[in-house]
Design an enzyme around this catalytic site. Structure first.
Site, short mmCIF file in Angstrom:
data_model
loop_
_atom_site.label_atom_id
_atom_site.label_comp_id
_atom_site.label_asym_id
_atom_site.label_seq_id
_atom_site.Cartn_x
_atom_site.Cartn_y
_atom_site.Cartn_z
N HIS A 267 0.86 -1.05 0.03
CA HIS A 267 0.01 0.04 0.00
C HIS A 267 0.85 1.20 -0.05
O HIS A 267 1.46 1.57 -0.98
CB HIS A 267 -1.00 -0.19 1.48
N HIS A 306 -2.55 -2.09 -10.04
CA HIS A 306 -3.41 -1.74 -9.01
C HIS A 306 -4.75 -2.49 -9.02
O HIS A 306 -5.28 -3.12 -9.77
CB HIS A 306 -3.76 -0.29 -9.45
N ASP A 362 2.76 5.32 -7.23
CA ASP A 362 4.14 5.12 -6.41
C ASP A 362 5.40 4.96 -7.24
O ASP A 362 6.36 5.03 -6.77
CB ASP A 362 4.09 3.90 -5.42
C1 LIG Z 1 -1.16 -3.30 -6.22
C2 LIG Z 1 -1.46 -4.73 -6.13
C3 LIG Z 1 -1.21 -5.44 -4.52
C4 LIG Z 1 -2.68 -5.06 -6.62
O1 LIG Z 1 -2.95 -6.45 -6.41
P1 LIG Z 1 -4.09 -7.37 -6.84
O2 LIG Z 1 -5.17 -6.58 -7.20
O3 LIG Z 1 -4.50 -8.44 -5.54
O4 LIG Z 1 -3.72 -8.23 -8.16
P2 LIG Z 1 -3.13 -9.73 -8.13
O5 LIG Z 1 -2.14 -9.88 -7.02
O6 LIG Z 1 -4.31 -10.62 -8.22
O7 LIG Z 1 -2.39 -9.76 -9.53
C5 LIG Z 1 -3.03 -10.10 -10.70
C6 LIG Z 1 -1.92 -10.76 -11.75
O8 LIG Z 1 -0.89 -9.76 -11.98
C7 LIG Z 1 0.41 -10.20 -11.33
N1 LIG Z 1 0.87 -9.06 -10.66
C8 LIG Z 1 0.21 -8.16 -9.98
N2 LIG Z 1 0.89 -6.96 -9.79
C9 LIG Z 1 2.17 -7.29 -10.09
C10 LIG Z 1 3.30 -6.78 -9.91
N3 LIG Z 1 3.49 -5.53 -9.46
N4 LIG Z 1 4.51 -7.29 -10.90
C11 LIG Z 1 4.60 -8.34 -11.32
N5 LIG Z 1 3.27 -9.00 -11.50
C12 LIG Z 1 2.15 -8.30 -10.74
C13 LIG Z 1 0.06 -11.23 -10.17
O9 LIG Z 1 1.23 -12.18 -9.95
C14 LIG Z 1 -1.18 -11.93 -10.88
O10 LIG Z 1 -0.78 -12.78 -11.79
P3 LIG Z 1 -1.27 -14.33 -11.88
O11 LIG Z 1 -2.76 -13.94 -12.61
O12 LIG Z 1 -0.68 -14.73 -13.10
O13 LIG Z 1 -1.20 -14.94 -10.61
C15 LIG Z 1 -0.34 -5.73 -6.88
O14 LIG Z 1 -0.28 -5.18 -8.36
C16 LIG Z 1 1.13 -5.21 -6.56
O15 LIG Z 1 1.49 -5.96 -5.54
N6 LIG Z 1 1.78 -4.32 -7.11
C17 LIG Z 1 3.23 -3.86 -6.55
C18 LIG Z 1 2.94 -3.12 -5.34
C19 LIG Z 1 2.44 -1.71 -5.70
O16 LIG Z 1 3.00 -1.00 -6.43
N7 LIG Z 1 1.56 -1.17 -4.74
C20 LIG Z 1 1.04 0.11 -4.84
C21 LIG Z 1 -0.52 0.24 -5.28
S1 LIG Z 1 -0.97 1.92 -5.21
#
Ligand SMILES: CC(C)(COP(=O)(O)OP(=O)(O)OC[C@H]1O[C@@H](n2cnc3c(N)ncnc32)[C@H](O)[C@@H]1OP(=O)(O)O)[C@@H](O)C(=O)NCCC(=O)NCCS
Length: 428
Positions: A267, A306, A362
């Site tokens: 987050h 996201h 971010d």
């Molecule tokens: C923001 C976040 C937590 C959202 O997660 P979410 O909605 O739960 O999405 P998921 O974790 O289900 O991801 C969906 C798919 O994309 C992939 N994915 C998501 N974010 C990714 C990333 N930053 N890098 C690589 N792969 C990613 C996941 O591995 C998943 O792949 P799969 O379907 O093959 O398993 C996630 O994108 C993330 O961890 N991003 C990096 C951290 C970040 O920048 N957070 C700030 C948010 S403002």
């Protein structure tokens, strides 16, 4: 004609008409669906609230597919261009852009409340020299409830207004104290002649000069970054604020919890994680190998993806544009080249494209903060300051919403059935 959903229960052959309102059905309407009268009734299973609206809100609107973000109906691009943080906070809190007199009054009130009680300074001095500023921030915000016990009067609009002013005014001061403590410098007192962002920069960076003159480019950049982070509807920390607030805890305690939720790397800690990632990658030549590891599931590309935006985060666009102005004033962040190259490669790569993973707010904000002289540990604190406006607005909306009660999800119990206690010496 009212819209309904017809559900046929194959177990009983019975049919149910469930009303549809605002594109949703009420989860509790499913409870009537049962086989035997003494059953609990049907529930929904939705870990992480992937498809559950937890509230009705009139504050922030996001269209994740189109990359749209509105505060109270106003596009984020217009606010970032034309507003300042205190005006945007007032908009988020009250629902309307303030008239000149209202704005002047609000600004004066906030300016008058920026000072911290000397015991807060003493409390903060007690932290270890290497304490993480976000840890200090969370603890000190929680401690504010002991300084302002009147905050318990959560159903008094006057008390809520006063705590709101205190929070918006004092959180930058607490953030600046946390920063000064971590670099071993004396705390700076607020300067009421400066703007909200200008005063914050002064409390952070003033040395021996009698009057701190903020660099206008950096002062404006700070305002814009604050505007971009002011609210983002039902994210993890806002949900925490609403959840804690639903037990009728005071706003300082609820906000400390919200800030704790913001601390996590998924987050508000993400921009810190972006910089650590860029340092770890080390050079542009190492990017292809890094991307390969991410695609193999050995880590994430921080600052990408996201839960809601499935296109370019509109805030990231504004920050990327602003980065050039900031770097003109501060000198270029050497990590920028690497970030641009990472973005270029990721946006062309099938893995990221097919999963709709784009840079989020971010990805570039950390580079700007670093160029402005902030250590990475301060990044989540910089996020928490403006988000205070959103947290308080969402908390008040929750308190005034007759639909809301103490938050209490259900569970699907998969553990053991009843069994008898076995004394230790007889256990096998
Ligand atoms: C923001 C976040 C937590 C959202 O997660 P979410 O909605 O739960 O999405 P998921 O974790 O289900 O991801 C969906 C798919 O994309 C992939 N994915 C998501 N974010 C990714 C990333 N930053 N890098 C690589 N792969 C990613 C996941 O591995 C998943 O792949 P799969 O379907 O093959 O398993 C996630 O994108 C993330 O961890 N991003 C990096 C951290 C970040 O920048 N957070 C700030 C948010 S403002």
């Amino acid at each position: 004609m009212a819209e309904t959903l017809t559900i046929t229960d194959n177990r009983t052959g019975r049919q149910y008409e469930v009303p549809i309102q605002d594109g949703t059905i009420k989860a509790t309407d499913l409870r009537q669906i049962k086989v035997a009268p003494d059953e609990f009734g049907l529930m929904t299973y939705d870990p992480a609230f992937m498809n559950t609206a937890n509230c009705k809100s009139r504050i922030t609107y996001i269209d994740g597919d189109k990359g749209v973000l509105l505060y109270r109906g106003y596009p984020i691009e217009q606010l970032a261009e034309q507003s300042d943080f205190l005006e945007t906070a007032s908009l988020i809190l009250s629902g309307e852009l303030p008239l000149q007199k209202q704005h002047d009054d609000w600004t004066r009130q906030v300016t008058l409340h920026t000072m911290l009680h000397t015991n807060i300074a003493k409390l903060m001095e007690g932290f270890r020299h290497d304490a993480h500023p976000m840890g200090m921030f969370i603890s000190t915000v929680g401690a504010l409830s002991t300084f302002y016990p009147d905050a318990k009067e959560i159903f008094s609009p006057e008390s809520r207004r006063l705590q709101t002013i205190r929070l918006i005014a004092k959180l930058p001061s607490i953030a600046a104290y946390a920063f000064r403590h971590s670099i071993g410098r004396p705390f700076n007192q607020p300067d009421n002649d400066l703007t909200y962002a200008g005063n914050f920069l002064s409390m952070l960076f003033r040395m021996t000069e009698l009057k701190y003159q903020p660099n206008p480019v950096l002062e404006r950049a700070m305002e814009v970054l604050f505007i971009l982070h002011a609210d983002h509807e039902q994210n993890c920390s806002t949900t925490t604020m609403r959840t804690i607030g639903s037990s009728h805890a005071d706003p300082y305690s609820a906000l400390a919890g919200a800030a704790a939720a913001l601390y996590g790397p998924l987050h508000g800690g993400a921009n810190e994680a972006v910089l650590r990632m860029l340092h770890e990658i080390g050079s542009i030549n190492h990017i292809p190998a890094f991307i390969k590891r991410v695609k193999a599931g050995e880590g994430r590309l921080m600052g990408f993806g996201h839960r809601v935006y499935k296109s370019y985060d509109p805030r990231a666009k504004i920050i990327k544009k602003m980065a050039d102005l900031v770097f003109d004033a501060t000198g270029k962040n050497p990590l920028l080249e690497m970030a641009l190259e990472l973005e270029r490669i990721a946006l062309e790569d099938e893995y990221f494209v097919s999963r709709k993973l784009y840079p989020n707010v971010d990805f570039y904000s950390g580079l700007i903060y670093q160029a402005m002289g902030f250590p990475v540990d301060m990044f989540p604190v910089l996020f928490a300051i403006p988000r205070t406006a959103g947290w308080i607005a969402q908390w008040e909306e929750m308190l005034n919403d007759p639909d809301q009660k103490i938050a209490r999800p259900r569970q699907i119990y998969l553990g053991s059935g009843p069994r008898n206690y076995v004394p230790r010496e007889k256990r096998k």
